[in-house]
Scaffold this motif. Structure first.
Motif, PDB file in Angstrom:
ATOM      1  N   LEU A   1       0.854  -1.188   0.000  1.00  0.00           N
ATOM      2  CA  LEU A   1       0.000   0.000   0.000  1.00  0.00           C
ATOM      3  C   LEU A   1       0.888   1.235   0.000  1.00  0.00           C
ATOM      4  O   LEU A   1       2.057   1.192   0.393  1.00  0.00           O
ATOM      5  N   GLU A   2       0.299   2.350  -0.400  1.00  0.00           N
ATOM      6  CA  GLU A   2       1.038   3.612  -0.440  1.00  0.00           C
ATOM      7  C   GLU A   2       0.521   4.549   0.652  1.00  0.00           C
ATOM      8  O   GLU A   2      -0.670   4.564   0.968  1.00  0.00           O
ATOM      9  N   GLY A   3       1.429   5.330   1.211  1.00  0.00           N
ATOM     10  CA  GLY A   3       1.070   6.361   2.179  1.00  0.00           C
ATOM     11  C   GLY A   3       1.867   7.614   1.908  1.00  0.00           C
ATOM     12  O   GLY A   3       2.751   7.642   1.046  1.00  0.00           O
ATOM     13  N   GLN A   4       1.559   8.659   2.656  1.00  0.00           N
ATOM     14  CA  GLN A   4       2.327   9.895   2.534  1.00  0.00           C
ATOM     15  C   GLN A   4       2.306  10.642   3.857  1.00  0.00           C
ATOM     16  O   GLN A   4       1.448  10.388   4.719  1.00  0.00           O
ATOM     17  N   PHE A   5       3.269  11.564   4.019  1.00  0.00           N
ATOM     18  CA  PHE A   5       3.346  12.317   5.263  1.00  0.00           C
ATOM     19  C   PHE A   5       3.949  13.689   5.006  1.00  0.00           C
ATOM     20  O   PHE A   5       4.577  13.935   3.965  1.00  0.00           O
ATOM     21  N   ALA A   6       3.747  14.572   5.957  1.00  0.00           N
ATOM     22  CA  ALA A   6       4.348  15.909   5.930  1.00  0.00           C
ATOM     23  C   ALA A   6       4.540  16.367   7.360  1.00  0.00           C
ATOM     24  O   ALA A   6       3.837  15.910   8.277  1.00  0.00           O
ATOM     25  N   ILE A   7       5.495  17.279   7.552  1.00  0.00           N
ATOM     26  CA  ILE A   7       5.782  17.799   8.889  1.00  0.00           C
ATOM     27  C   ILE A   7       5.544  19.300   8.911  1.00  0.00           C
ATOM     28  O   ILE A   7       5.948  20.023   7.995  1.00  0.00           O
ATOM     29  N   SER A   8       4.857  19.768   9.960  1.00  0.00           N
ATOM     30  CA  SER A   8       4.622  21.196  10.151  1.00  0.00           C
ATOM     31  C   SER A   8       4.476  21.472  11.637  1.00  0.00           C
ATOM     32  O   SER A   8       3.802  20.721  12.353  1.00  0.00           O
ATOM     33  N   ARG A   9       5.117  22.525  12.108  1.00  0.00           N
ATOM     34  CA  ARG A   9       5.008  22.949  13.512  1.00  0.00           C
ATOM     35  C   ARG A   9       5.321  21.816  14.491  1.00  0.00           C
ATOM     36  O   ARG A   9       4.662  21.667  15.526  1.00  0.00           O
ATOM     37  N   GLY A  10       6.317  21.016  14.159  1.00  0.00           N
ATOM     38  CA  GLY A  10       6.733  19.949  15.059  1.00  0.00           C
ATOM     39  C   GLY A  10       5.817  18.755  15.108  1.00  0.00           C
ATOM     40  O   GLY A  10       5.966  17.868  15.951  1.00  0.00           O
ATOM     41  N   GLN A  11       4.839  18.706  14.180  1.00  0.00           N
ATOM     42  CA  GLN A  11       3.925  17.574  14.124  1.00  0.00           C
ATOM     43  C   GLN A  11       4.013  16.908  12.751  1.00  0.00           C
ATOM     44  O   GLN A  11       4.203  17.570  11.731  1.00  0.00           O
ATOM     45  N   LEU A  12       3.862  15.587  12.762  1.00  0.00           N
ATOM     46  CA  LEU A  12       3.861  14.811  11.533  1.00  0.00           C
ATOM     47  C   LEU A  12       2.441  14.369  11.234  1.00  0.00           C
ATOM     48  O   LEU A  12       1.752  13.826  12.094  1.00  0.00           O
ATOM     49  N   PHE A  13       1.997  14.641  10.021  1.00  0.00           N
ATOM     50  CA  PHE A  13       0.662  14.295   9.557  1.00  0.00           C
ATOM     51  C   PHE A  13       0.796  13.222   8.483  1.00  0.00           C
ATOM     52  O   PHE A  13       1.584  13.396   7.542  1.00  0.00           O
ATOM     53  N   SER A  14       0.077  12.122   8.618  1.00  0.00           N
ATOM     54  CA  SER A  14       0.181  11.043   7.621  1.00  0.00           C
ATOM     55  C   SER A  14      -1.194  10.646   7.105  1.00  0.00           C
ATOM     56  O   SER A  14      -2.226  10.870   7.764  1.00  0.00           O
ATOM     57  N   LEU A  15      -1.181  10.048   5.940  1.00  0.00           N
ATOM     58  CA  LEU A  15      -2.415   9.618   5.285  1.00  0.00           C
ATOM     59  C   LEU A  15      -2.174   8.322   4.529  1.00  0.00           C
ATOM     60  O   LEU A  15      -1.145   8.171   3.854  1.00  0.00           O
ATOM     61  N   VAL A  16      -3.113   7.385   4.652  1.00  0.00           N
ATOM     62  CA  VAL A  16      -3.193   6.219   3.779  1.00  0.00           C
ATOM     63  C   VAL A  16      -4.565   6.236   3.134  1.00  0.00           C
ATOM     64  O   VAL A  16      -5.591   6.259   3.827  1.00  0.00           O
ATOM     65  N   ALA A  17      -4.594   6.261   1.799  1.00  0.00           N
ATOM     66  CA  ALA A  17      -5.847   6.277   1.045  1.00  0.00           C
ATOM     67  C   ALA A  17      -5.890   5.027   0.178  1.00  0.00           C
ATOM     68  O   ALA A  17      -4.964   4.765  -0.593  1.00  0.00           O
ATOM     69  N   ILE A  18      -6.964   4.249   0.312  1.00  0.00           N
ATOM     70  CA  ILE A  18      -7.105   2.978  -0.411  1.00  0.00           C
ATOM     71  C   ILE A  18      -8.199   3.135  -1.459  1.00  0.00           C
ATOM     72  O   ILE A  18      -9.366   3.335  -1.135  1.00  0.00           O
ATOM     73  N   GLY A  19      -7.798   3.053  -2.711  1.00  0.00           N
ATOM     74  CA  GLY A  19      -8.754   3.226  -3.804  1.00  0.00           C
ATOM     75  C   GLY A  19      -9.766   2.096  -3.864  1.00  0.00           C
ATOM     76  O   GLY A  19      -9.491   0.954  -3.494  1.00  0.00           O
ATOM     77  N   ALA A  20     -10.952   2.421  -4.365  1.00  0.00           N
ATOM     78  CA  ALA A  20     -12.029   1.416  -4.460  1.00  0.00           C
ATOM     79  C   ALA A  20     -11.695   0.419  -5.554  1.00  0.00           C
ATOM     80  O   ALA A  20     -11.026   0.743  -6.528  1.00  0.00           O
TER      81      ALA A  20
END
Length: 238
Positions: free
Chosen positions: A219-238
């Motif tokens: 599976l694929e995921g992605q992330f980004a960092i801002s203000r000392g926090q890490l935000f991540s996402l995993v999106a699974i296509g139909a």
């Protein structure tokens, strides 16, 4: 539109991640739980579950602001006036045709929604970036043997990012997959195969969860960092 409580900033539709996920709505806000006051749930028209009533103010604020992000995202996606209830498994209960996810951490909350016809699973997670010392202490709880071996080849200053990112994308993976497979799985049941400083991640399941979601499935995921926090996402296509 129901006014927002004074404890949070206006909702933000900024997309923080490297790749936009089409057909989804992502909304976030900054909030201060110490500014939550009596009556904020009623004024916001968000039902307060009994288990949340019994919790500390910080948890109440997180619940309220996360649900406000989710409701606004549903309104923007589908003109739905809907607040996800708290399910028996503690996960949000979304409308039947909707995939969604809510996250909150240290004054930041976000929610993402999309149609199941396009995205059968969506998972988002927010984490404070760990210190190097904390990352080294937690690494064996979060990382698989292969992940630990790869960590050993990294420059020391990248360890905190690696451990935080691995924790977060595995949380996002769980949030995206659990509604589909209805089975619990843990950190040792998935591993990060590769990742880049640009914020792209490839994961692999290490456990059979269903006939579709089996050991070795990538599976694929992605992330980004801002203000000392890490935000991540995993999106699974139909």
């Amino acid at each position: 539109m129901t006014p927002l409580p004074a404890c949070c900033t206006p909702l933000n539709a900024h997309w923080p991640l490297p790749i936009q996920v089409p057909g989804t709505v992502l909304l976030s806000t900054i909030f201060d739980s110490t500014l939550l006051i009596d009556g904020d749930f009623q004024r916001s028209a968000v039902p307060l579950p009994v288990s949340i009533q019994r919790s500390i103010v910080k948890r109440q604020a997180e619940f309220l602001i996360g649900r406000l992000c989710a409701r606004a995202a549903l309104q923007k996606l589908d003109q739905l006036d809907y607040v996800p209830a708290l399910g028996k498994d503690r996960a949000p209960v979304w409308p039947e045709h909707i995939s969604g996810s809510i996250t909150h951490n240290t004054g930041h909350a976000a929610a993402i929604v999309g149609h199941k016809t396009q995205w059968c699973g969506l998972g988002v997670d927010l984490e404070n970036v760990l210190t190097i010392n904390r990352a080294e202490c937690l690494a064996e709880e979060i990382l698989t043997t292969n992940e630990l071996l790869r960590m050993a080849t990294l420059p020391h200053e990248q360890i905190a990012l690696l451990v935080t990112m691995t924790f977060s994308v595995k949380e996002s993976l769980f949030k995206a997959l659990y509604p589909i497979v209805q089975k619990h799985f843990y950190f040792e049941h998935a591993e990060v195969l590769k990742w880049s400083q640009t914020g792209l991640v490839q994961l692999q399941l290490l456990k059979d969860l269903s006939t579709t979601w089996f050991y070795g499935r990538k599976l694929e995921g992605q992330f980004a960092i801002s203000r000392g926090q890490l935000f991540s996402l995993v999106a699974i296509g139909a």
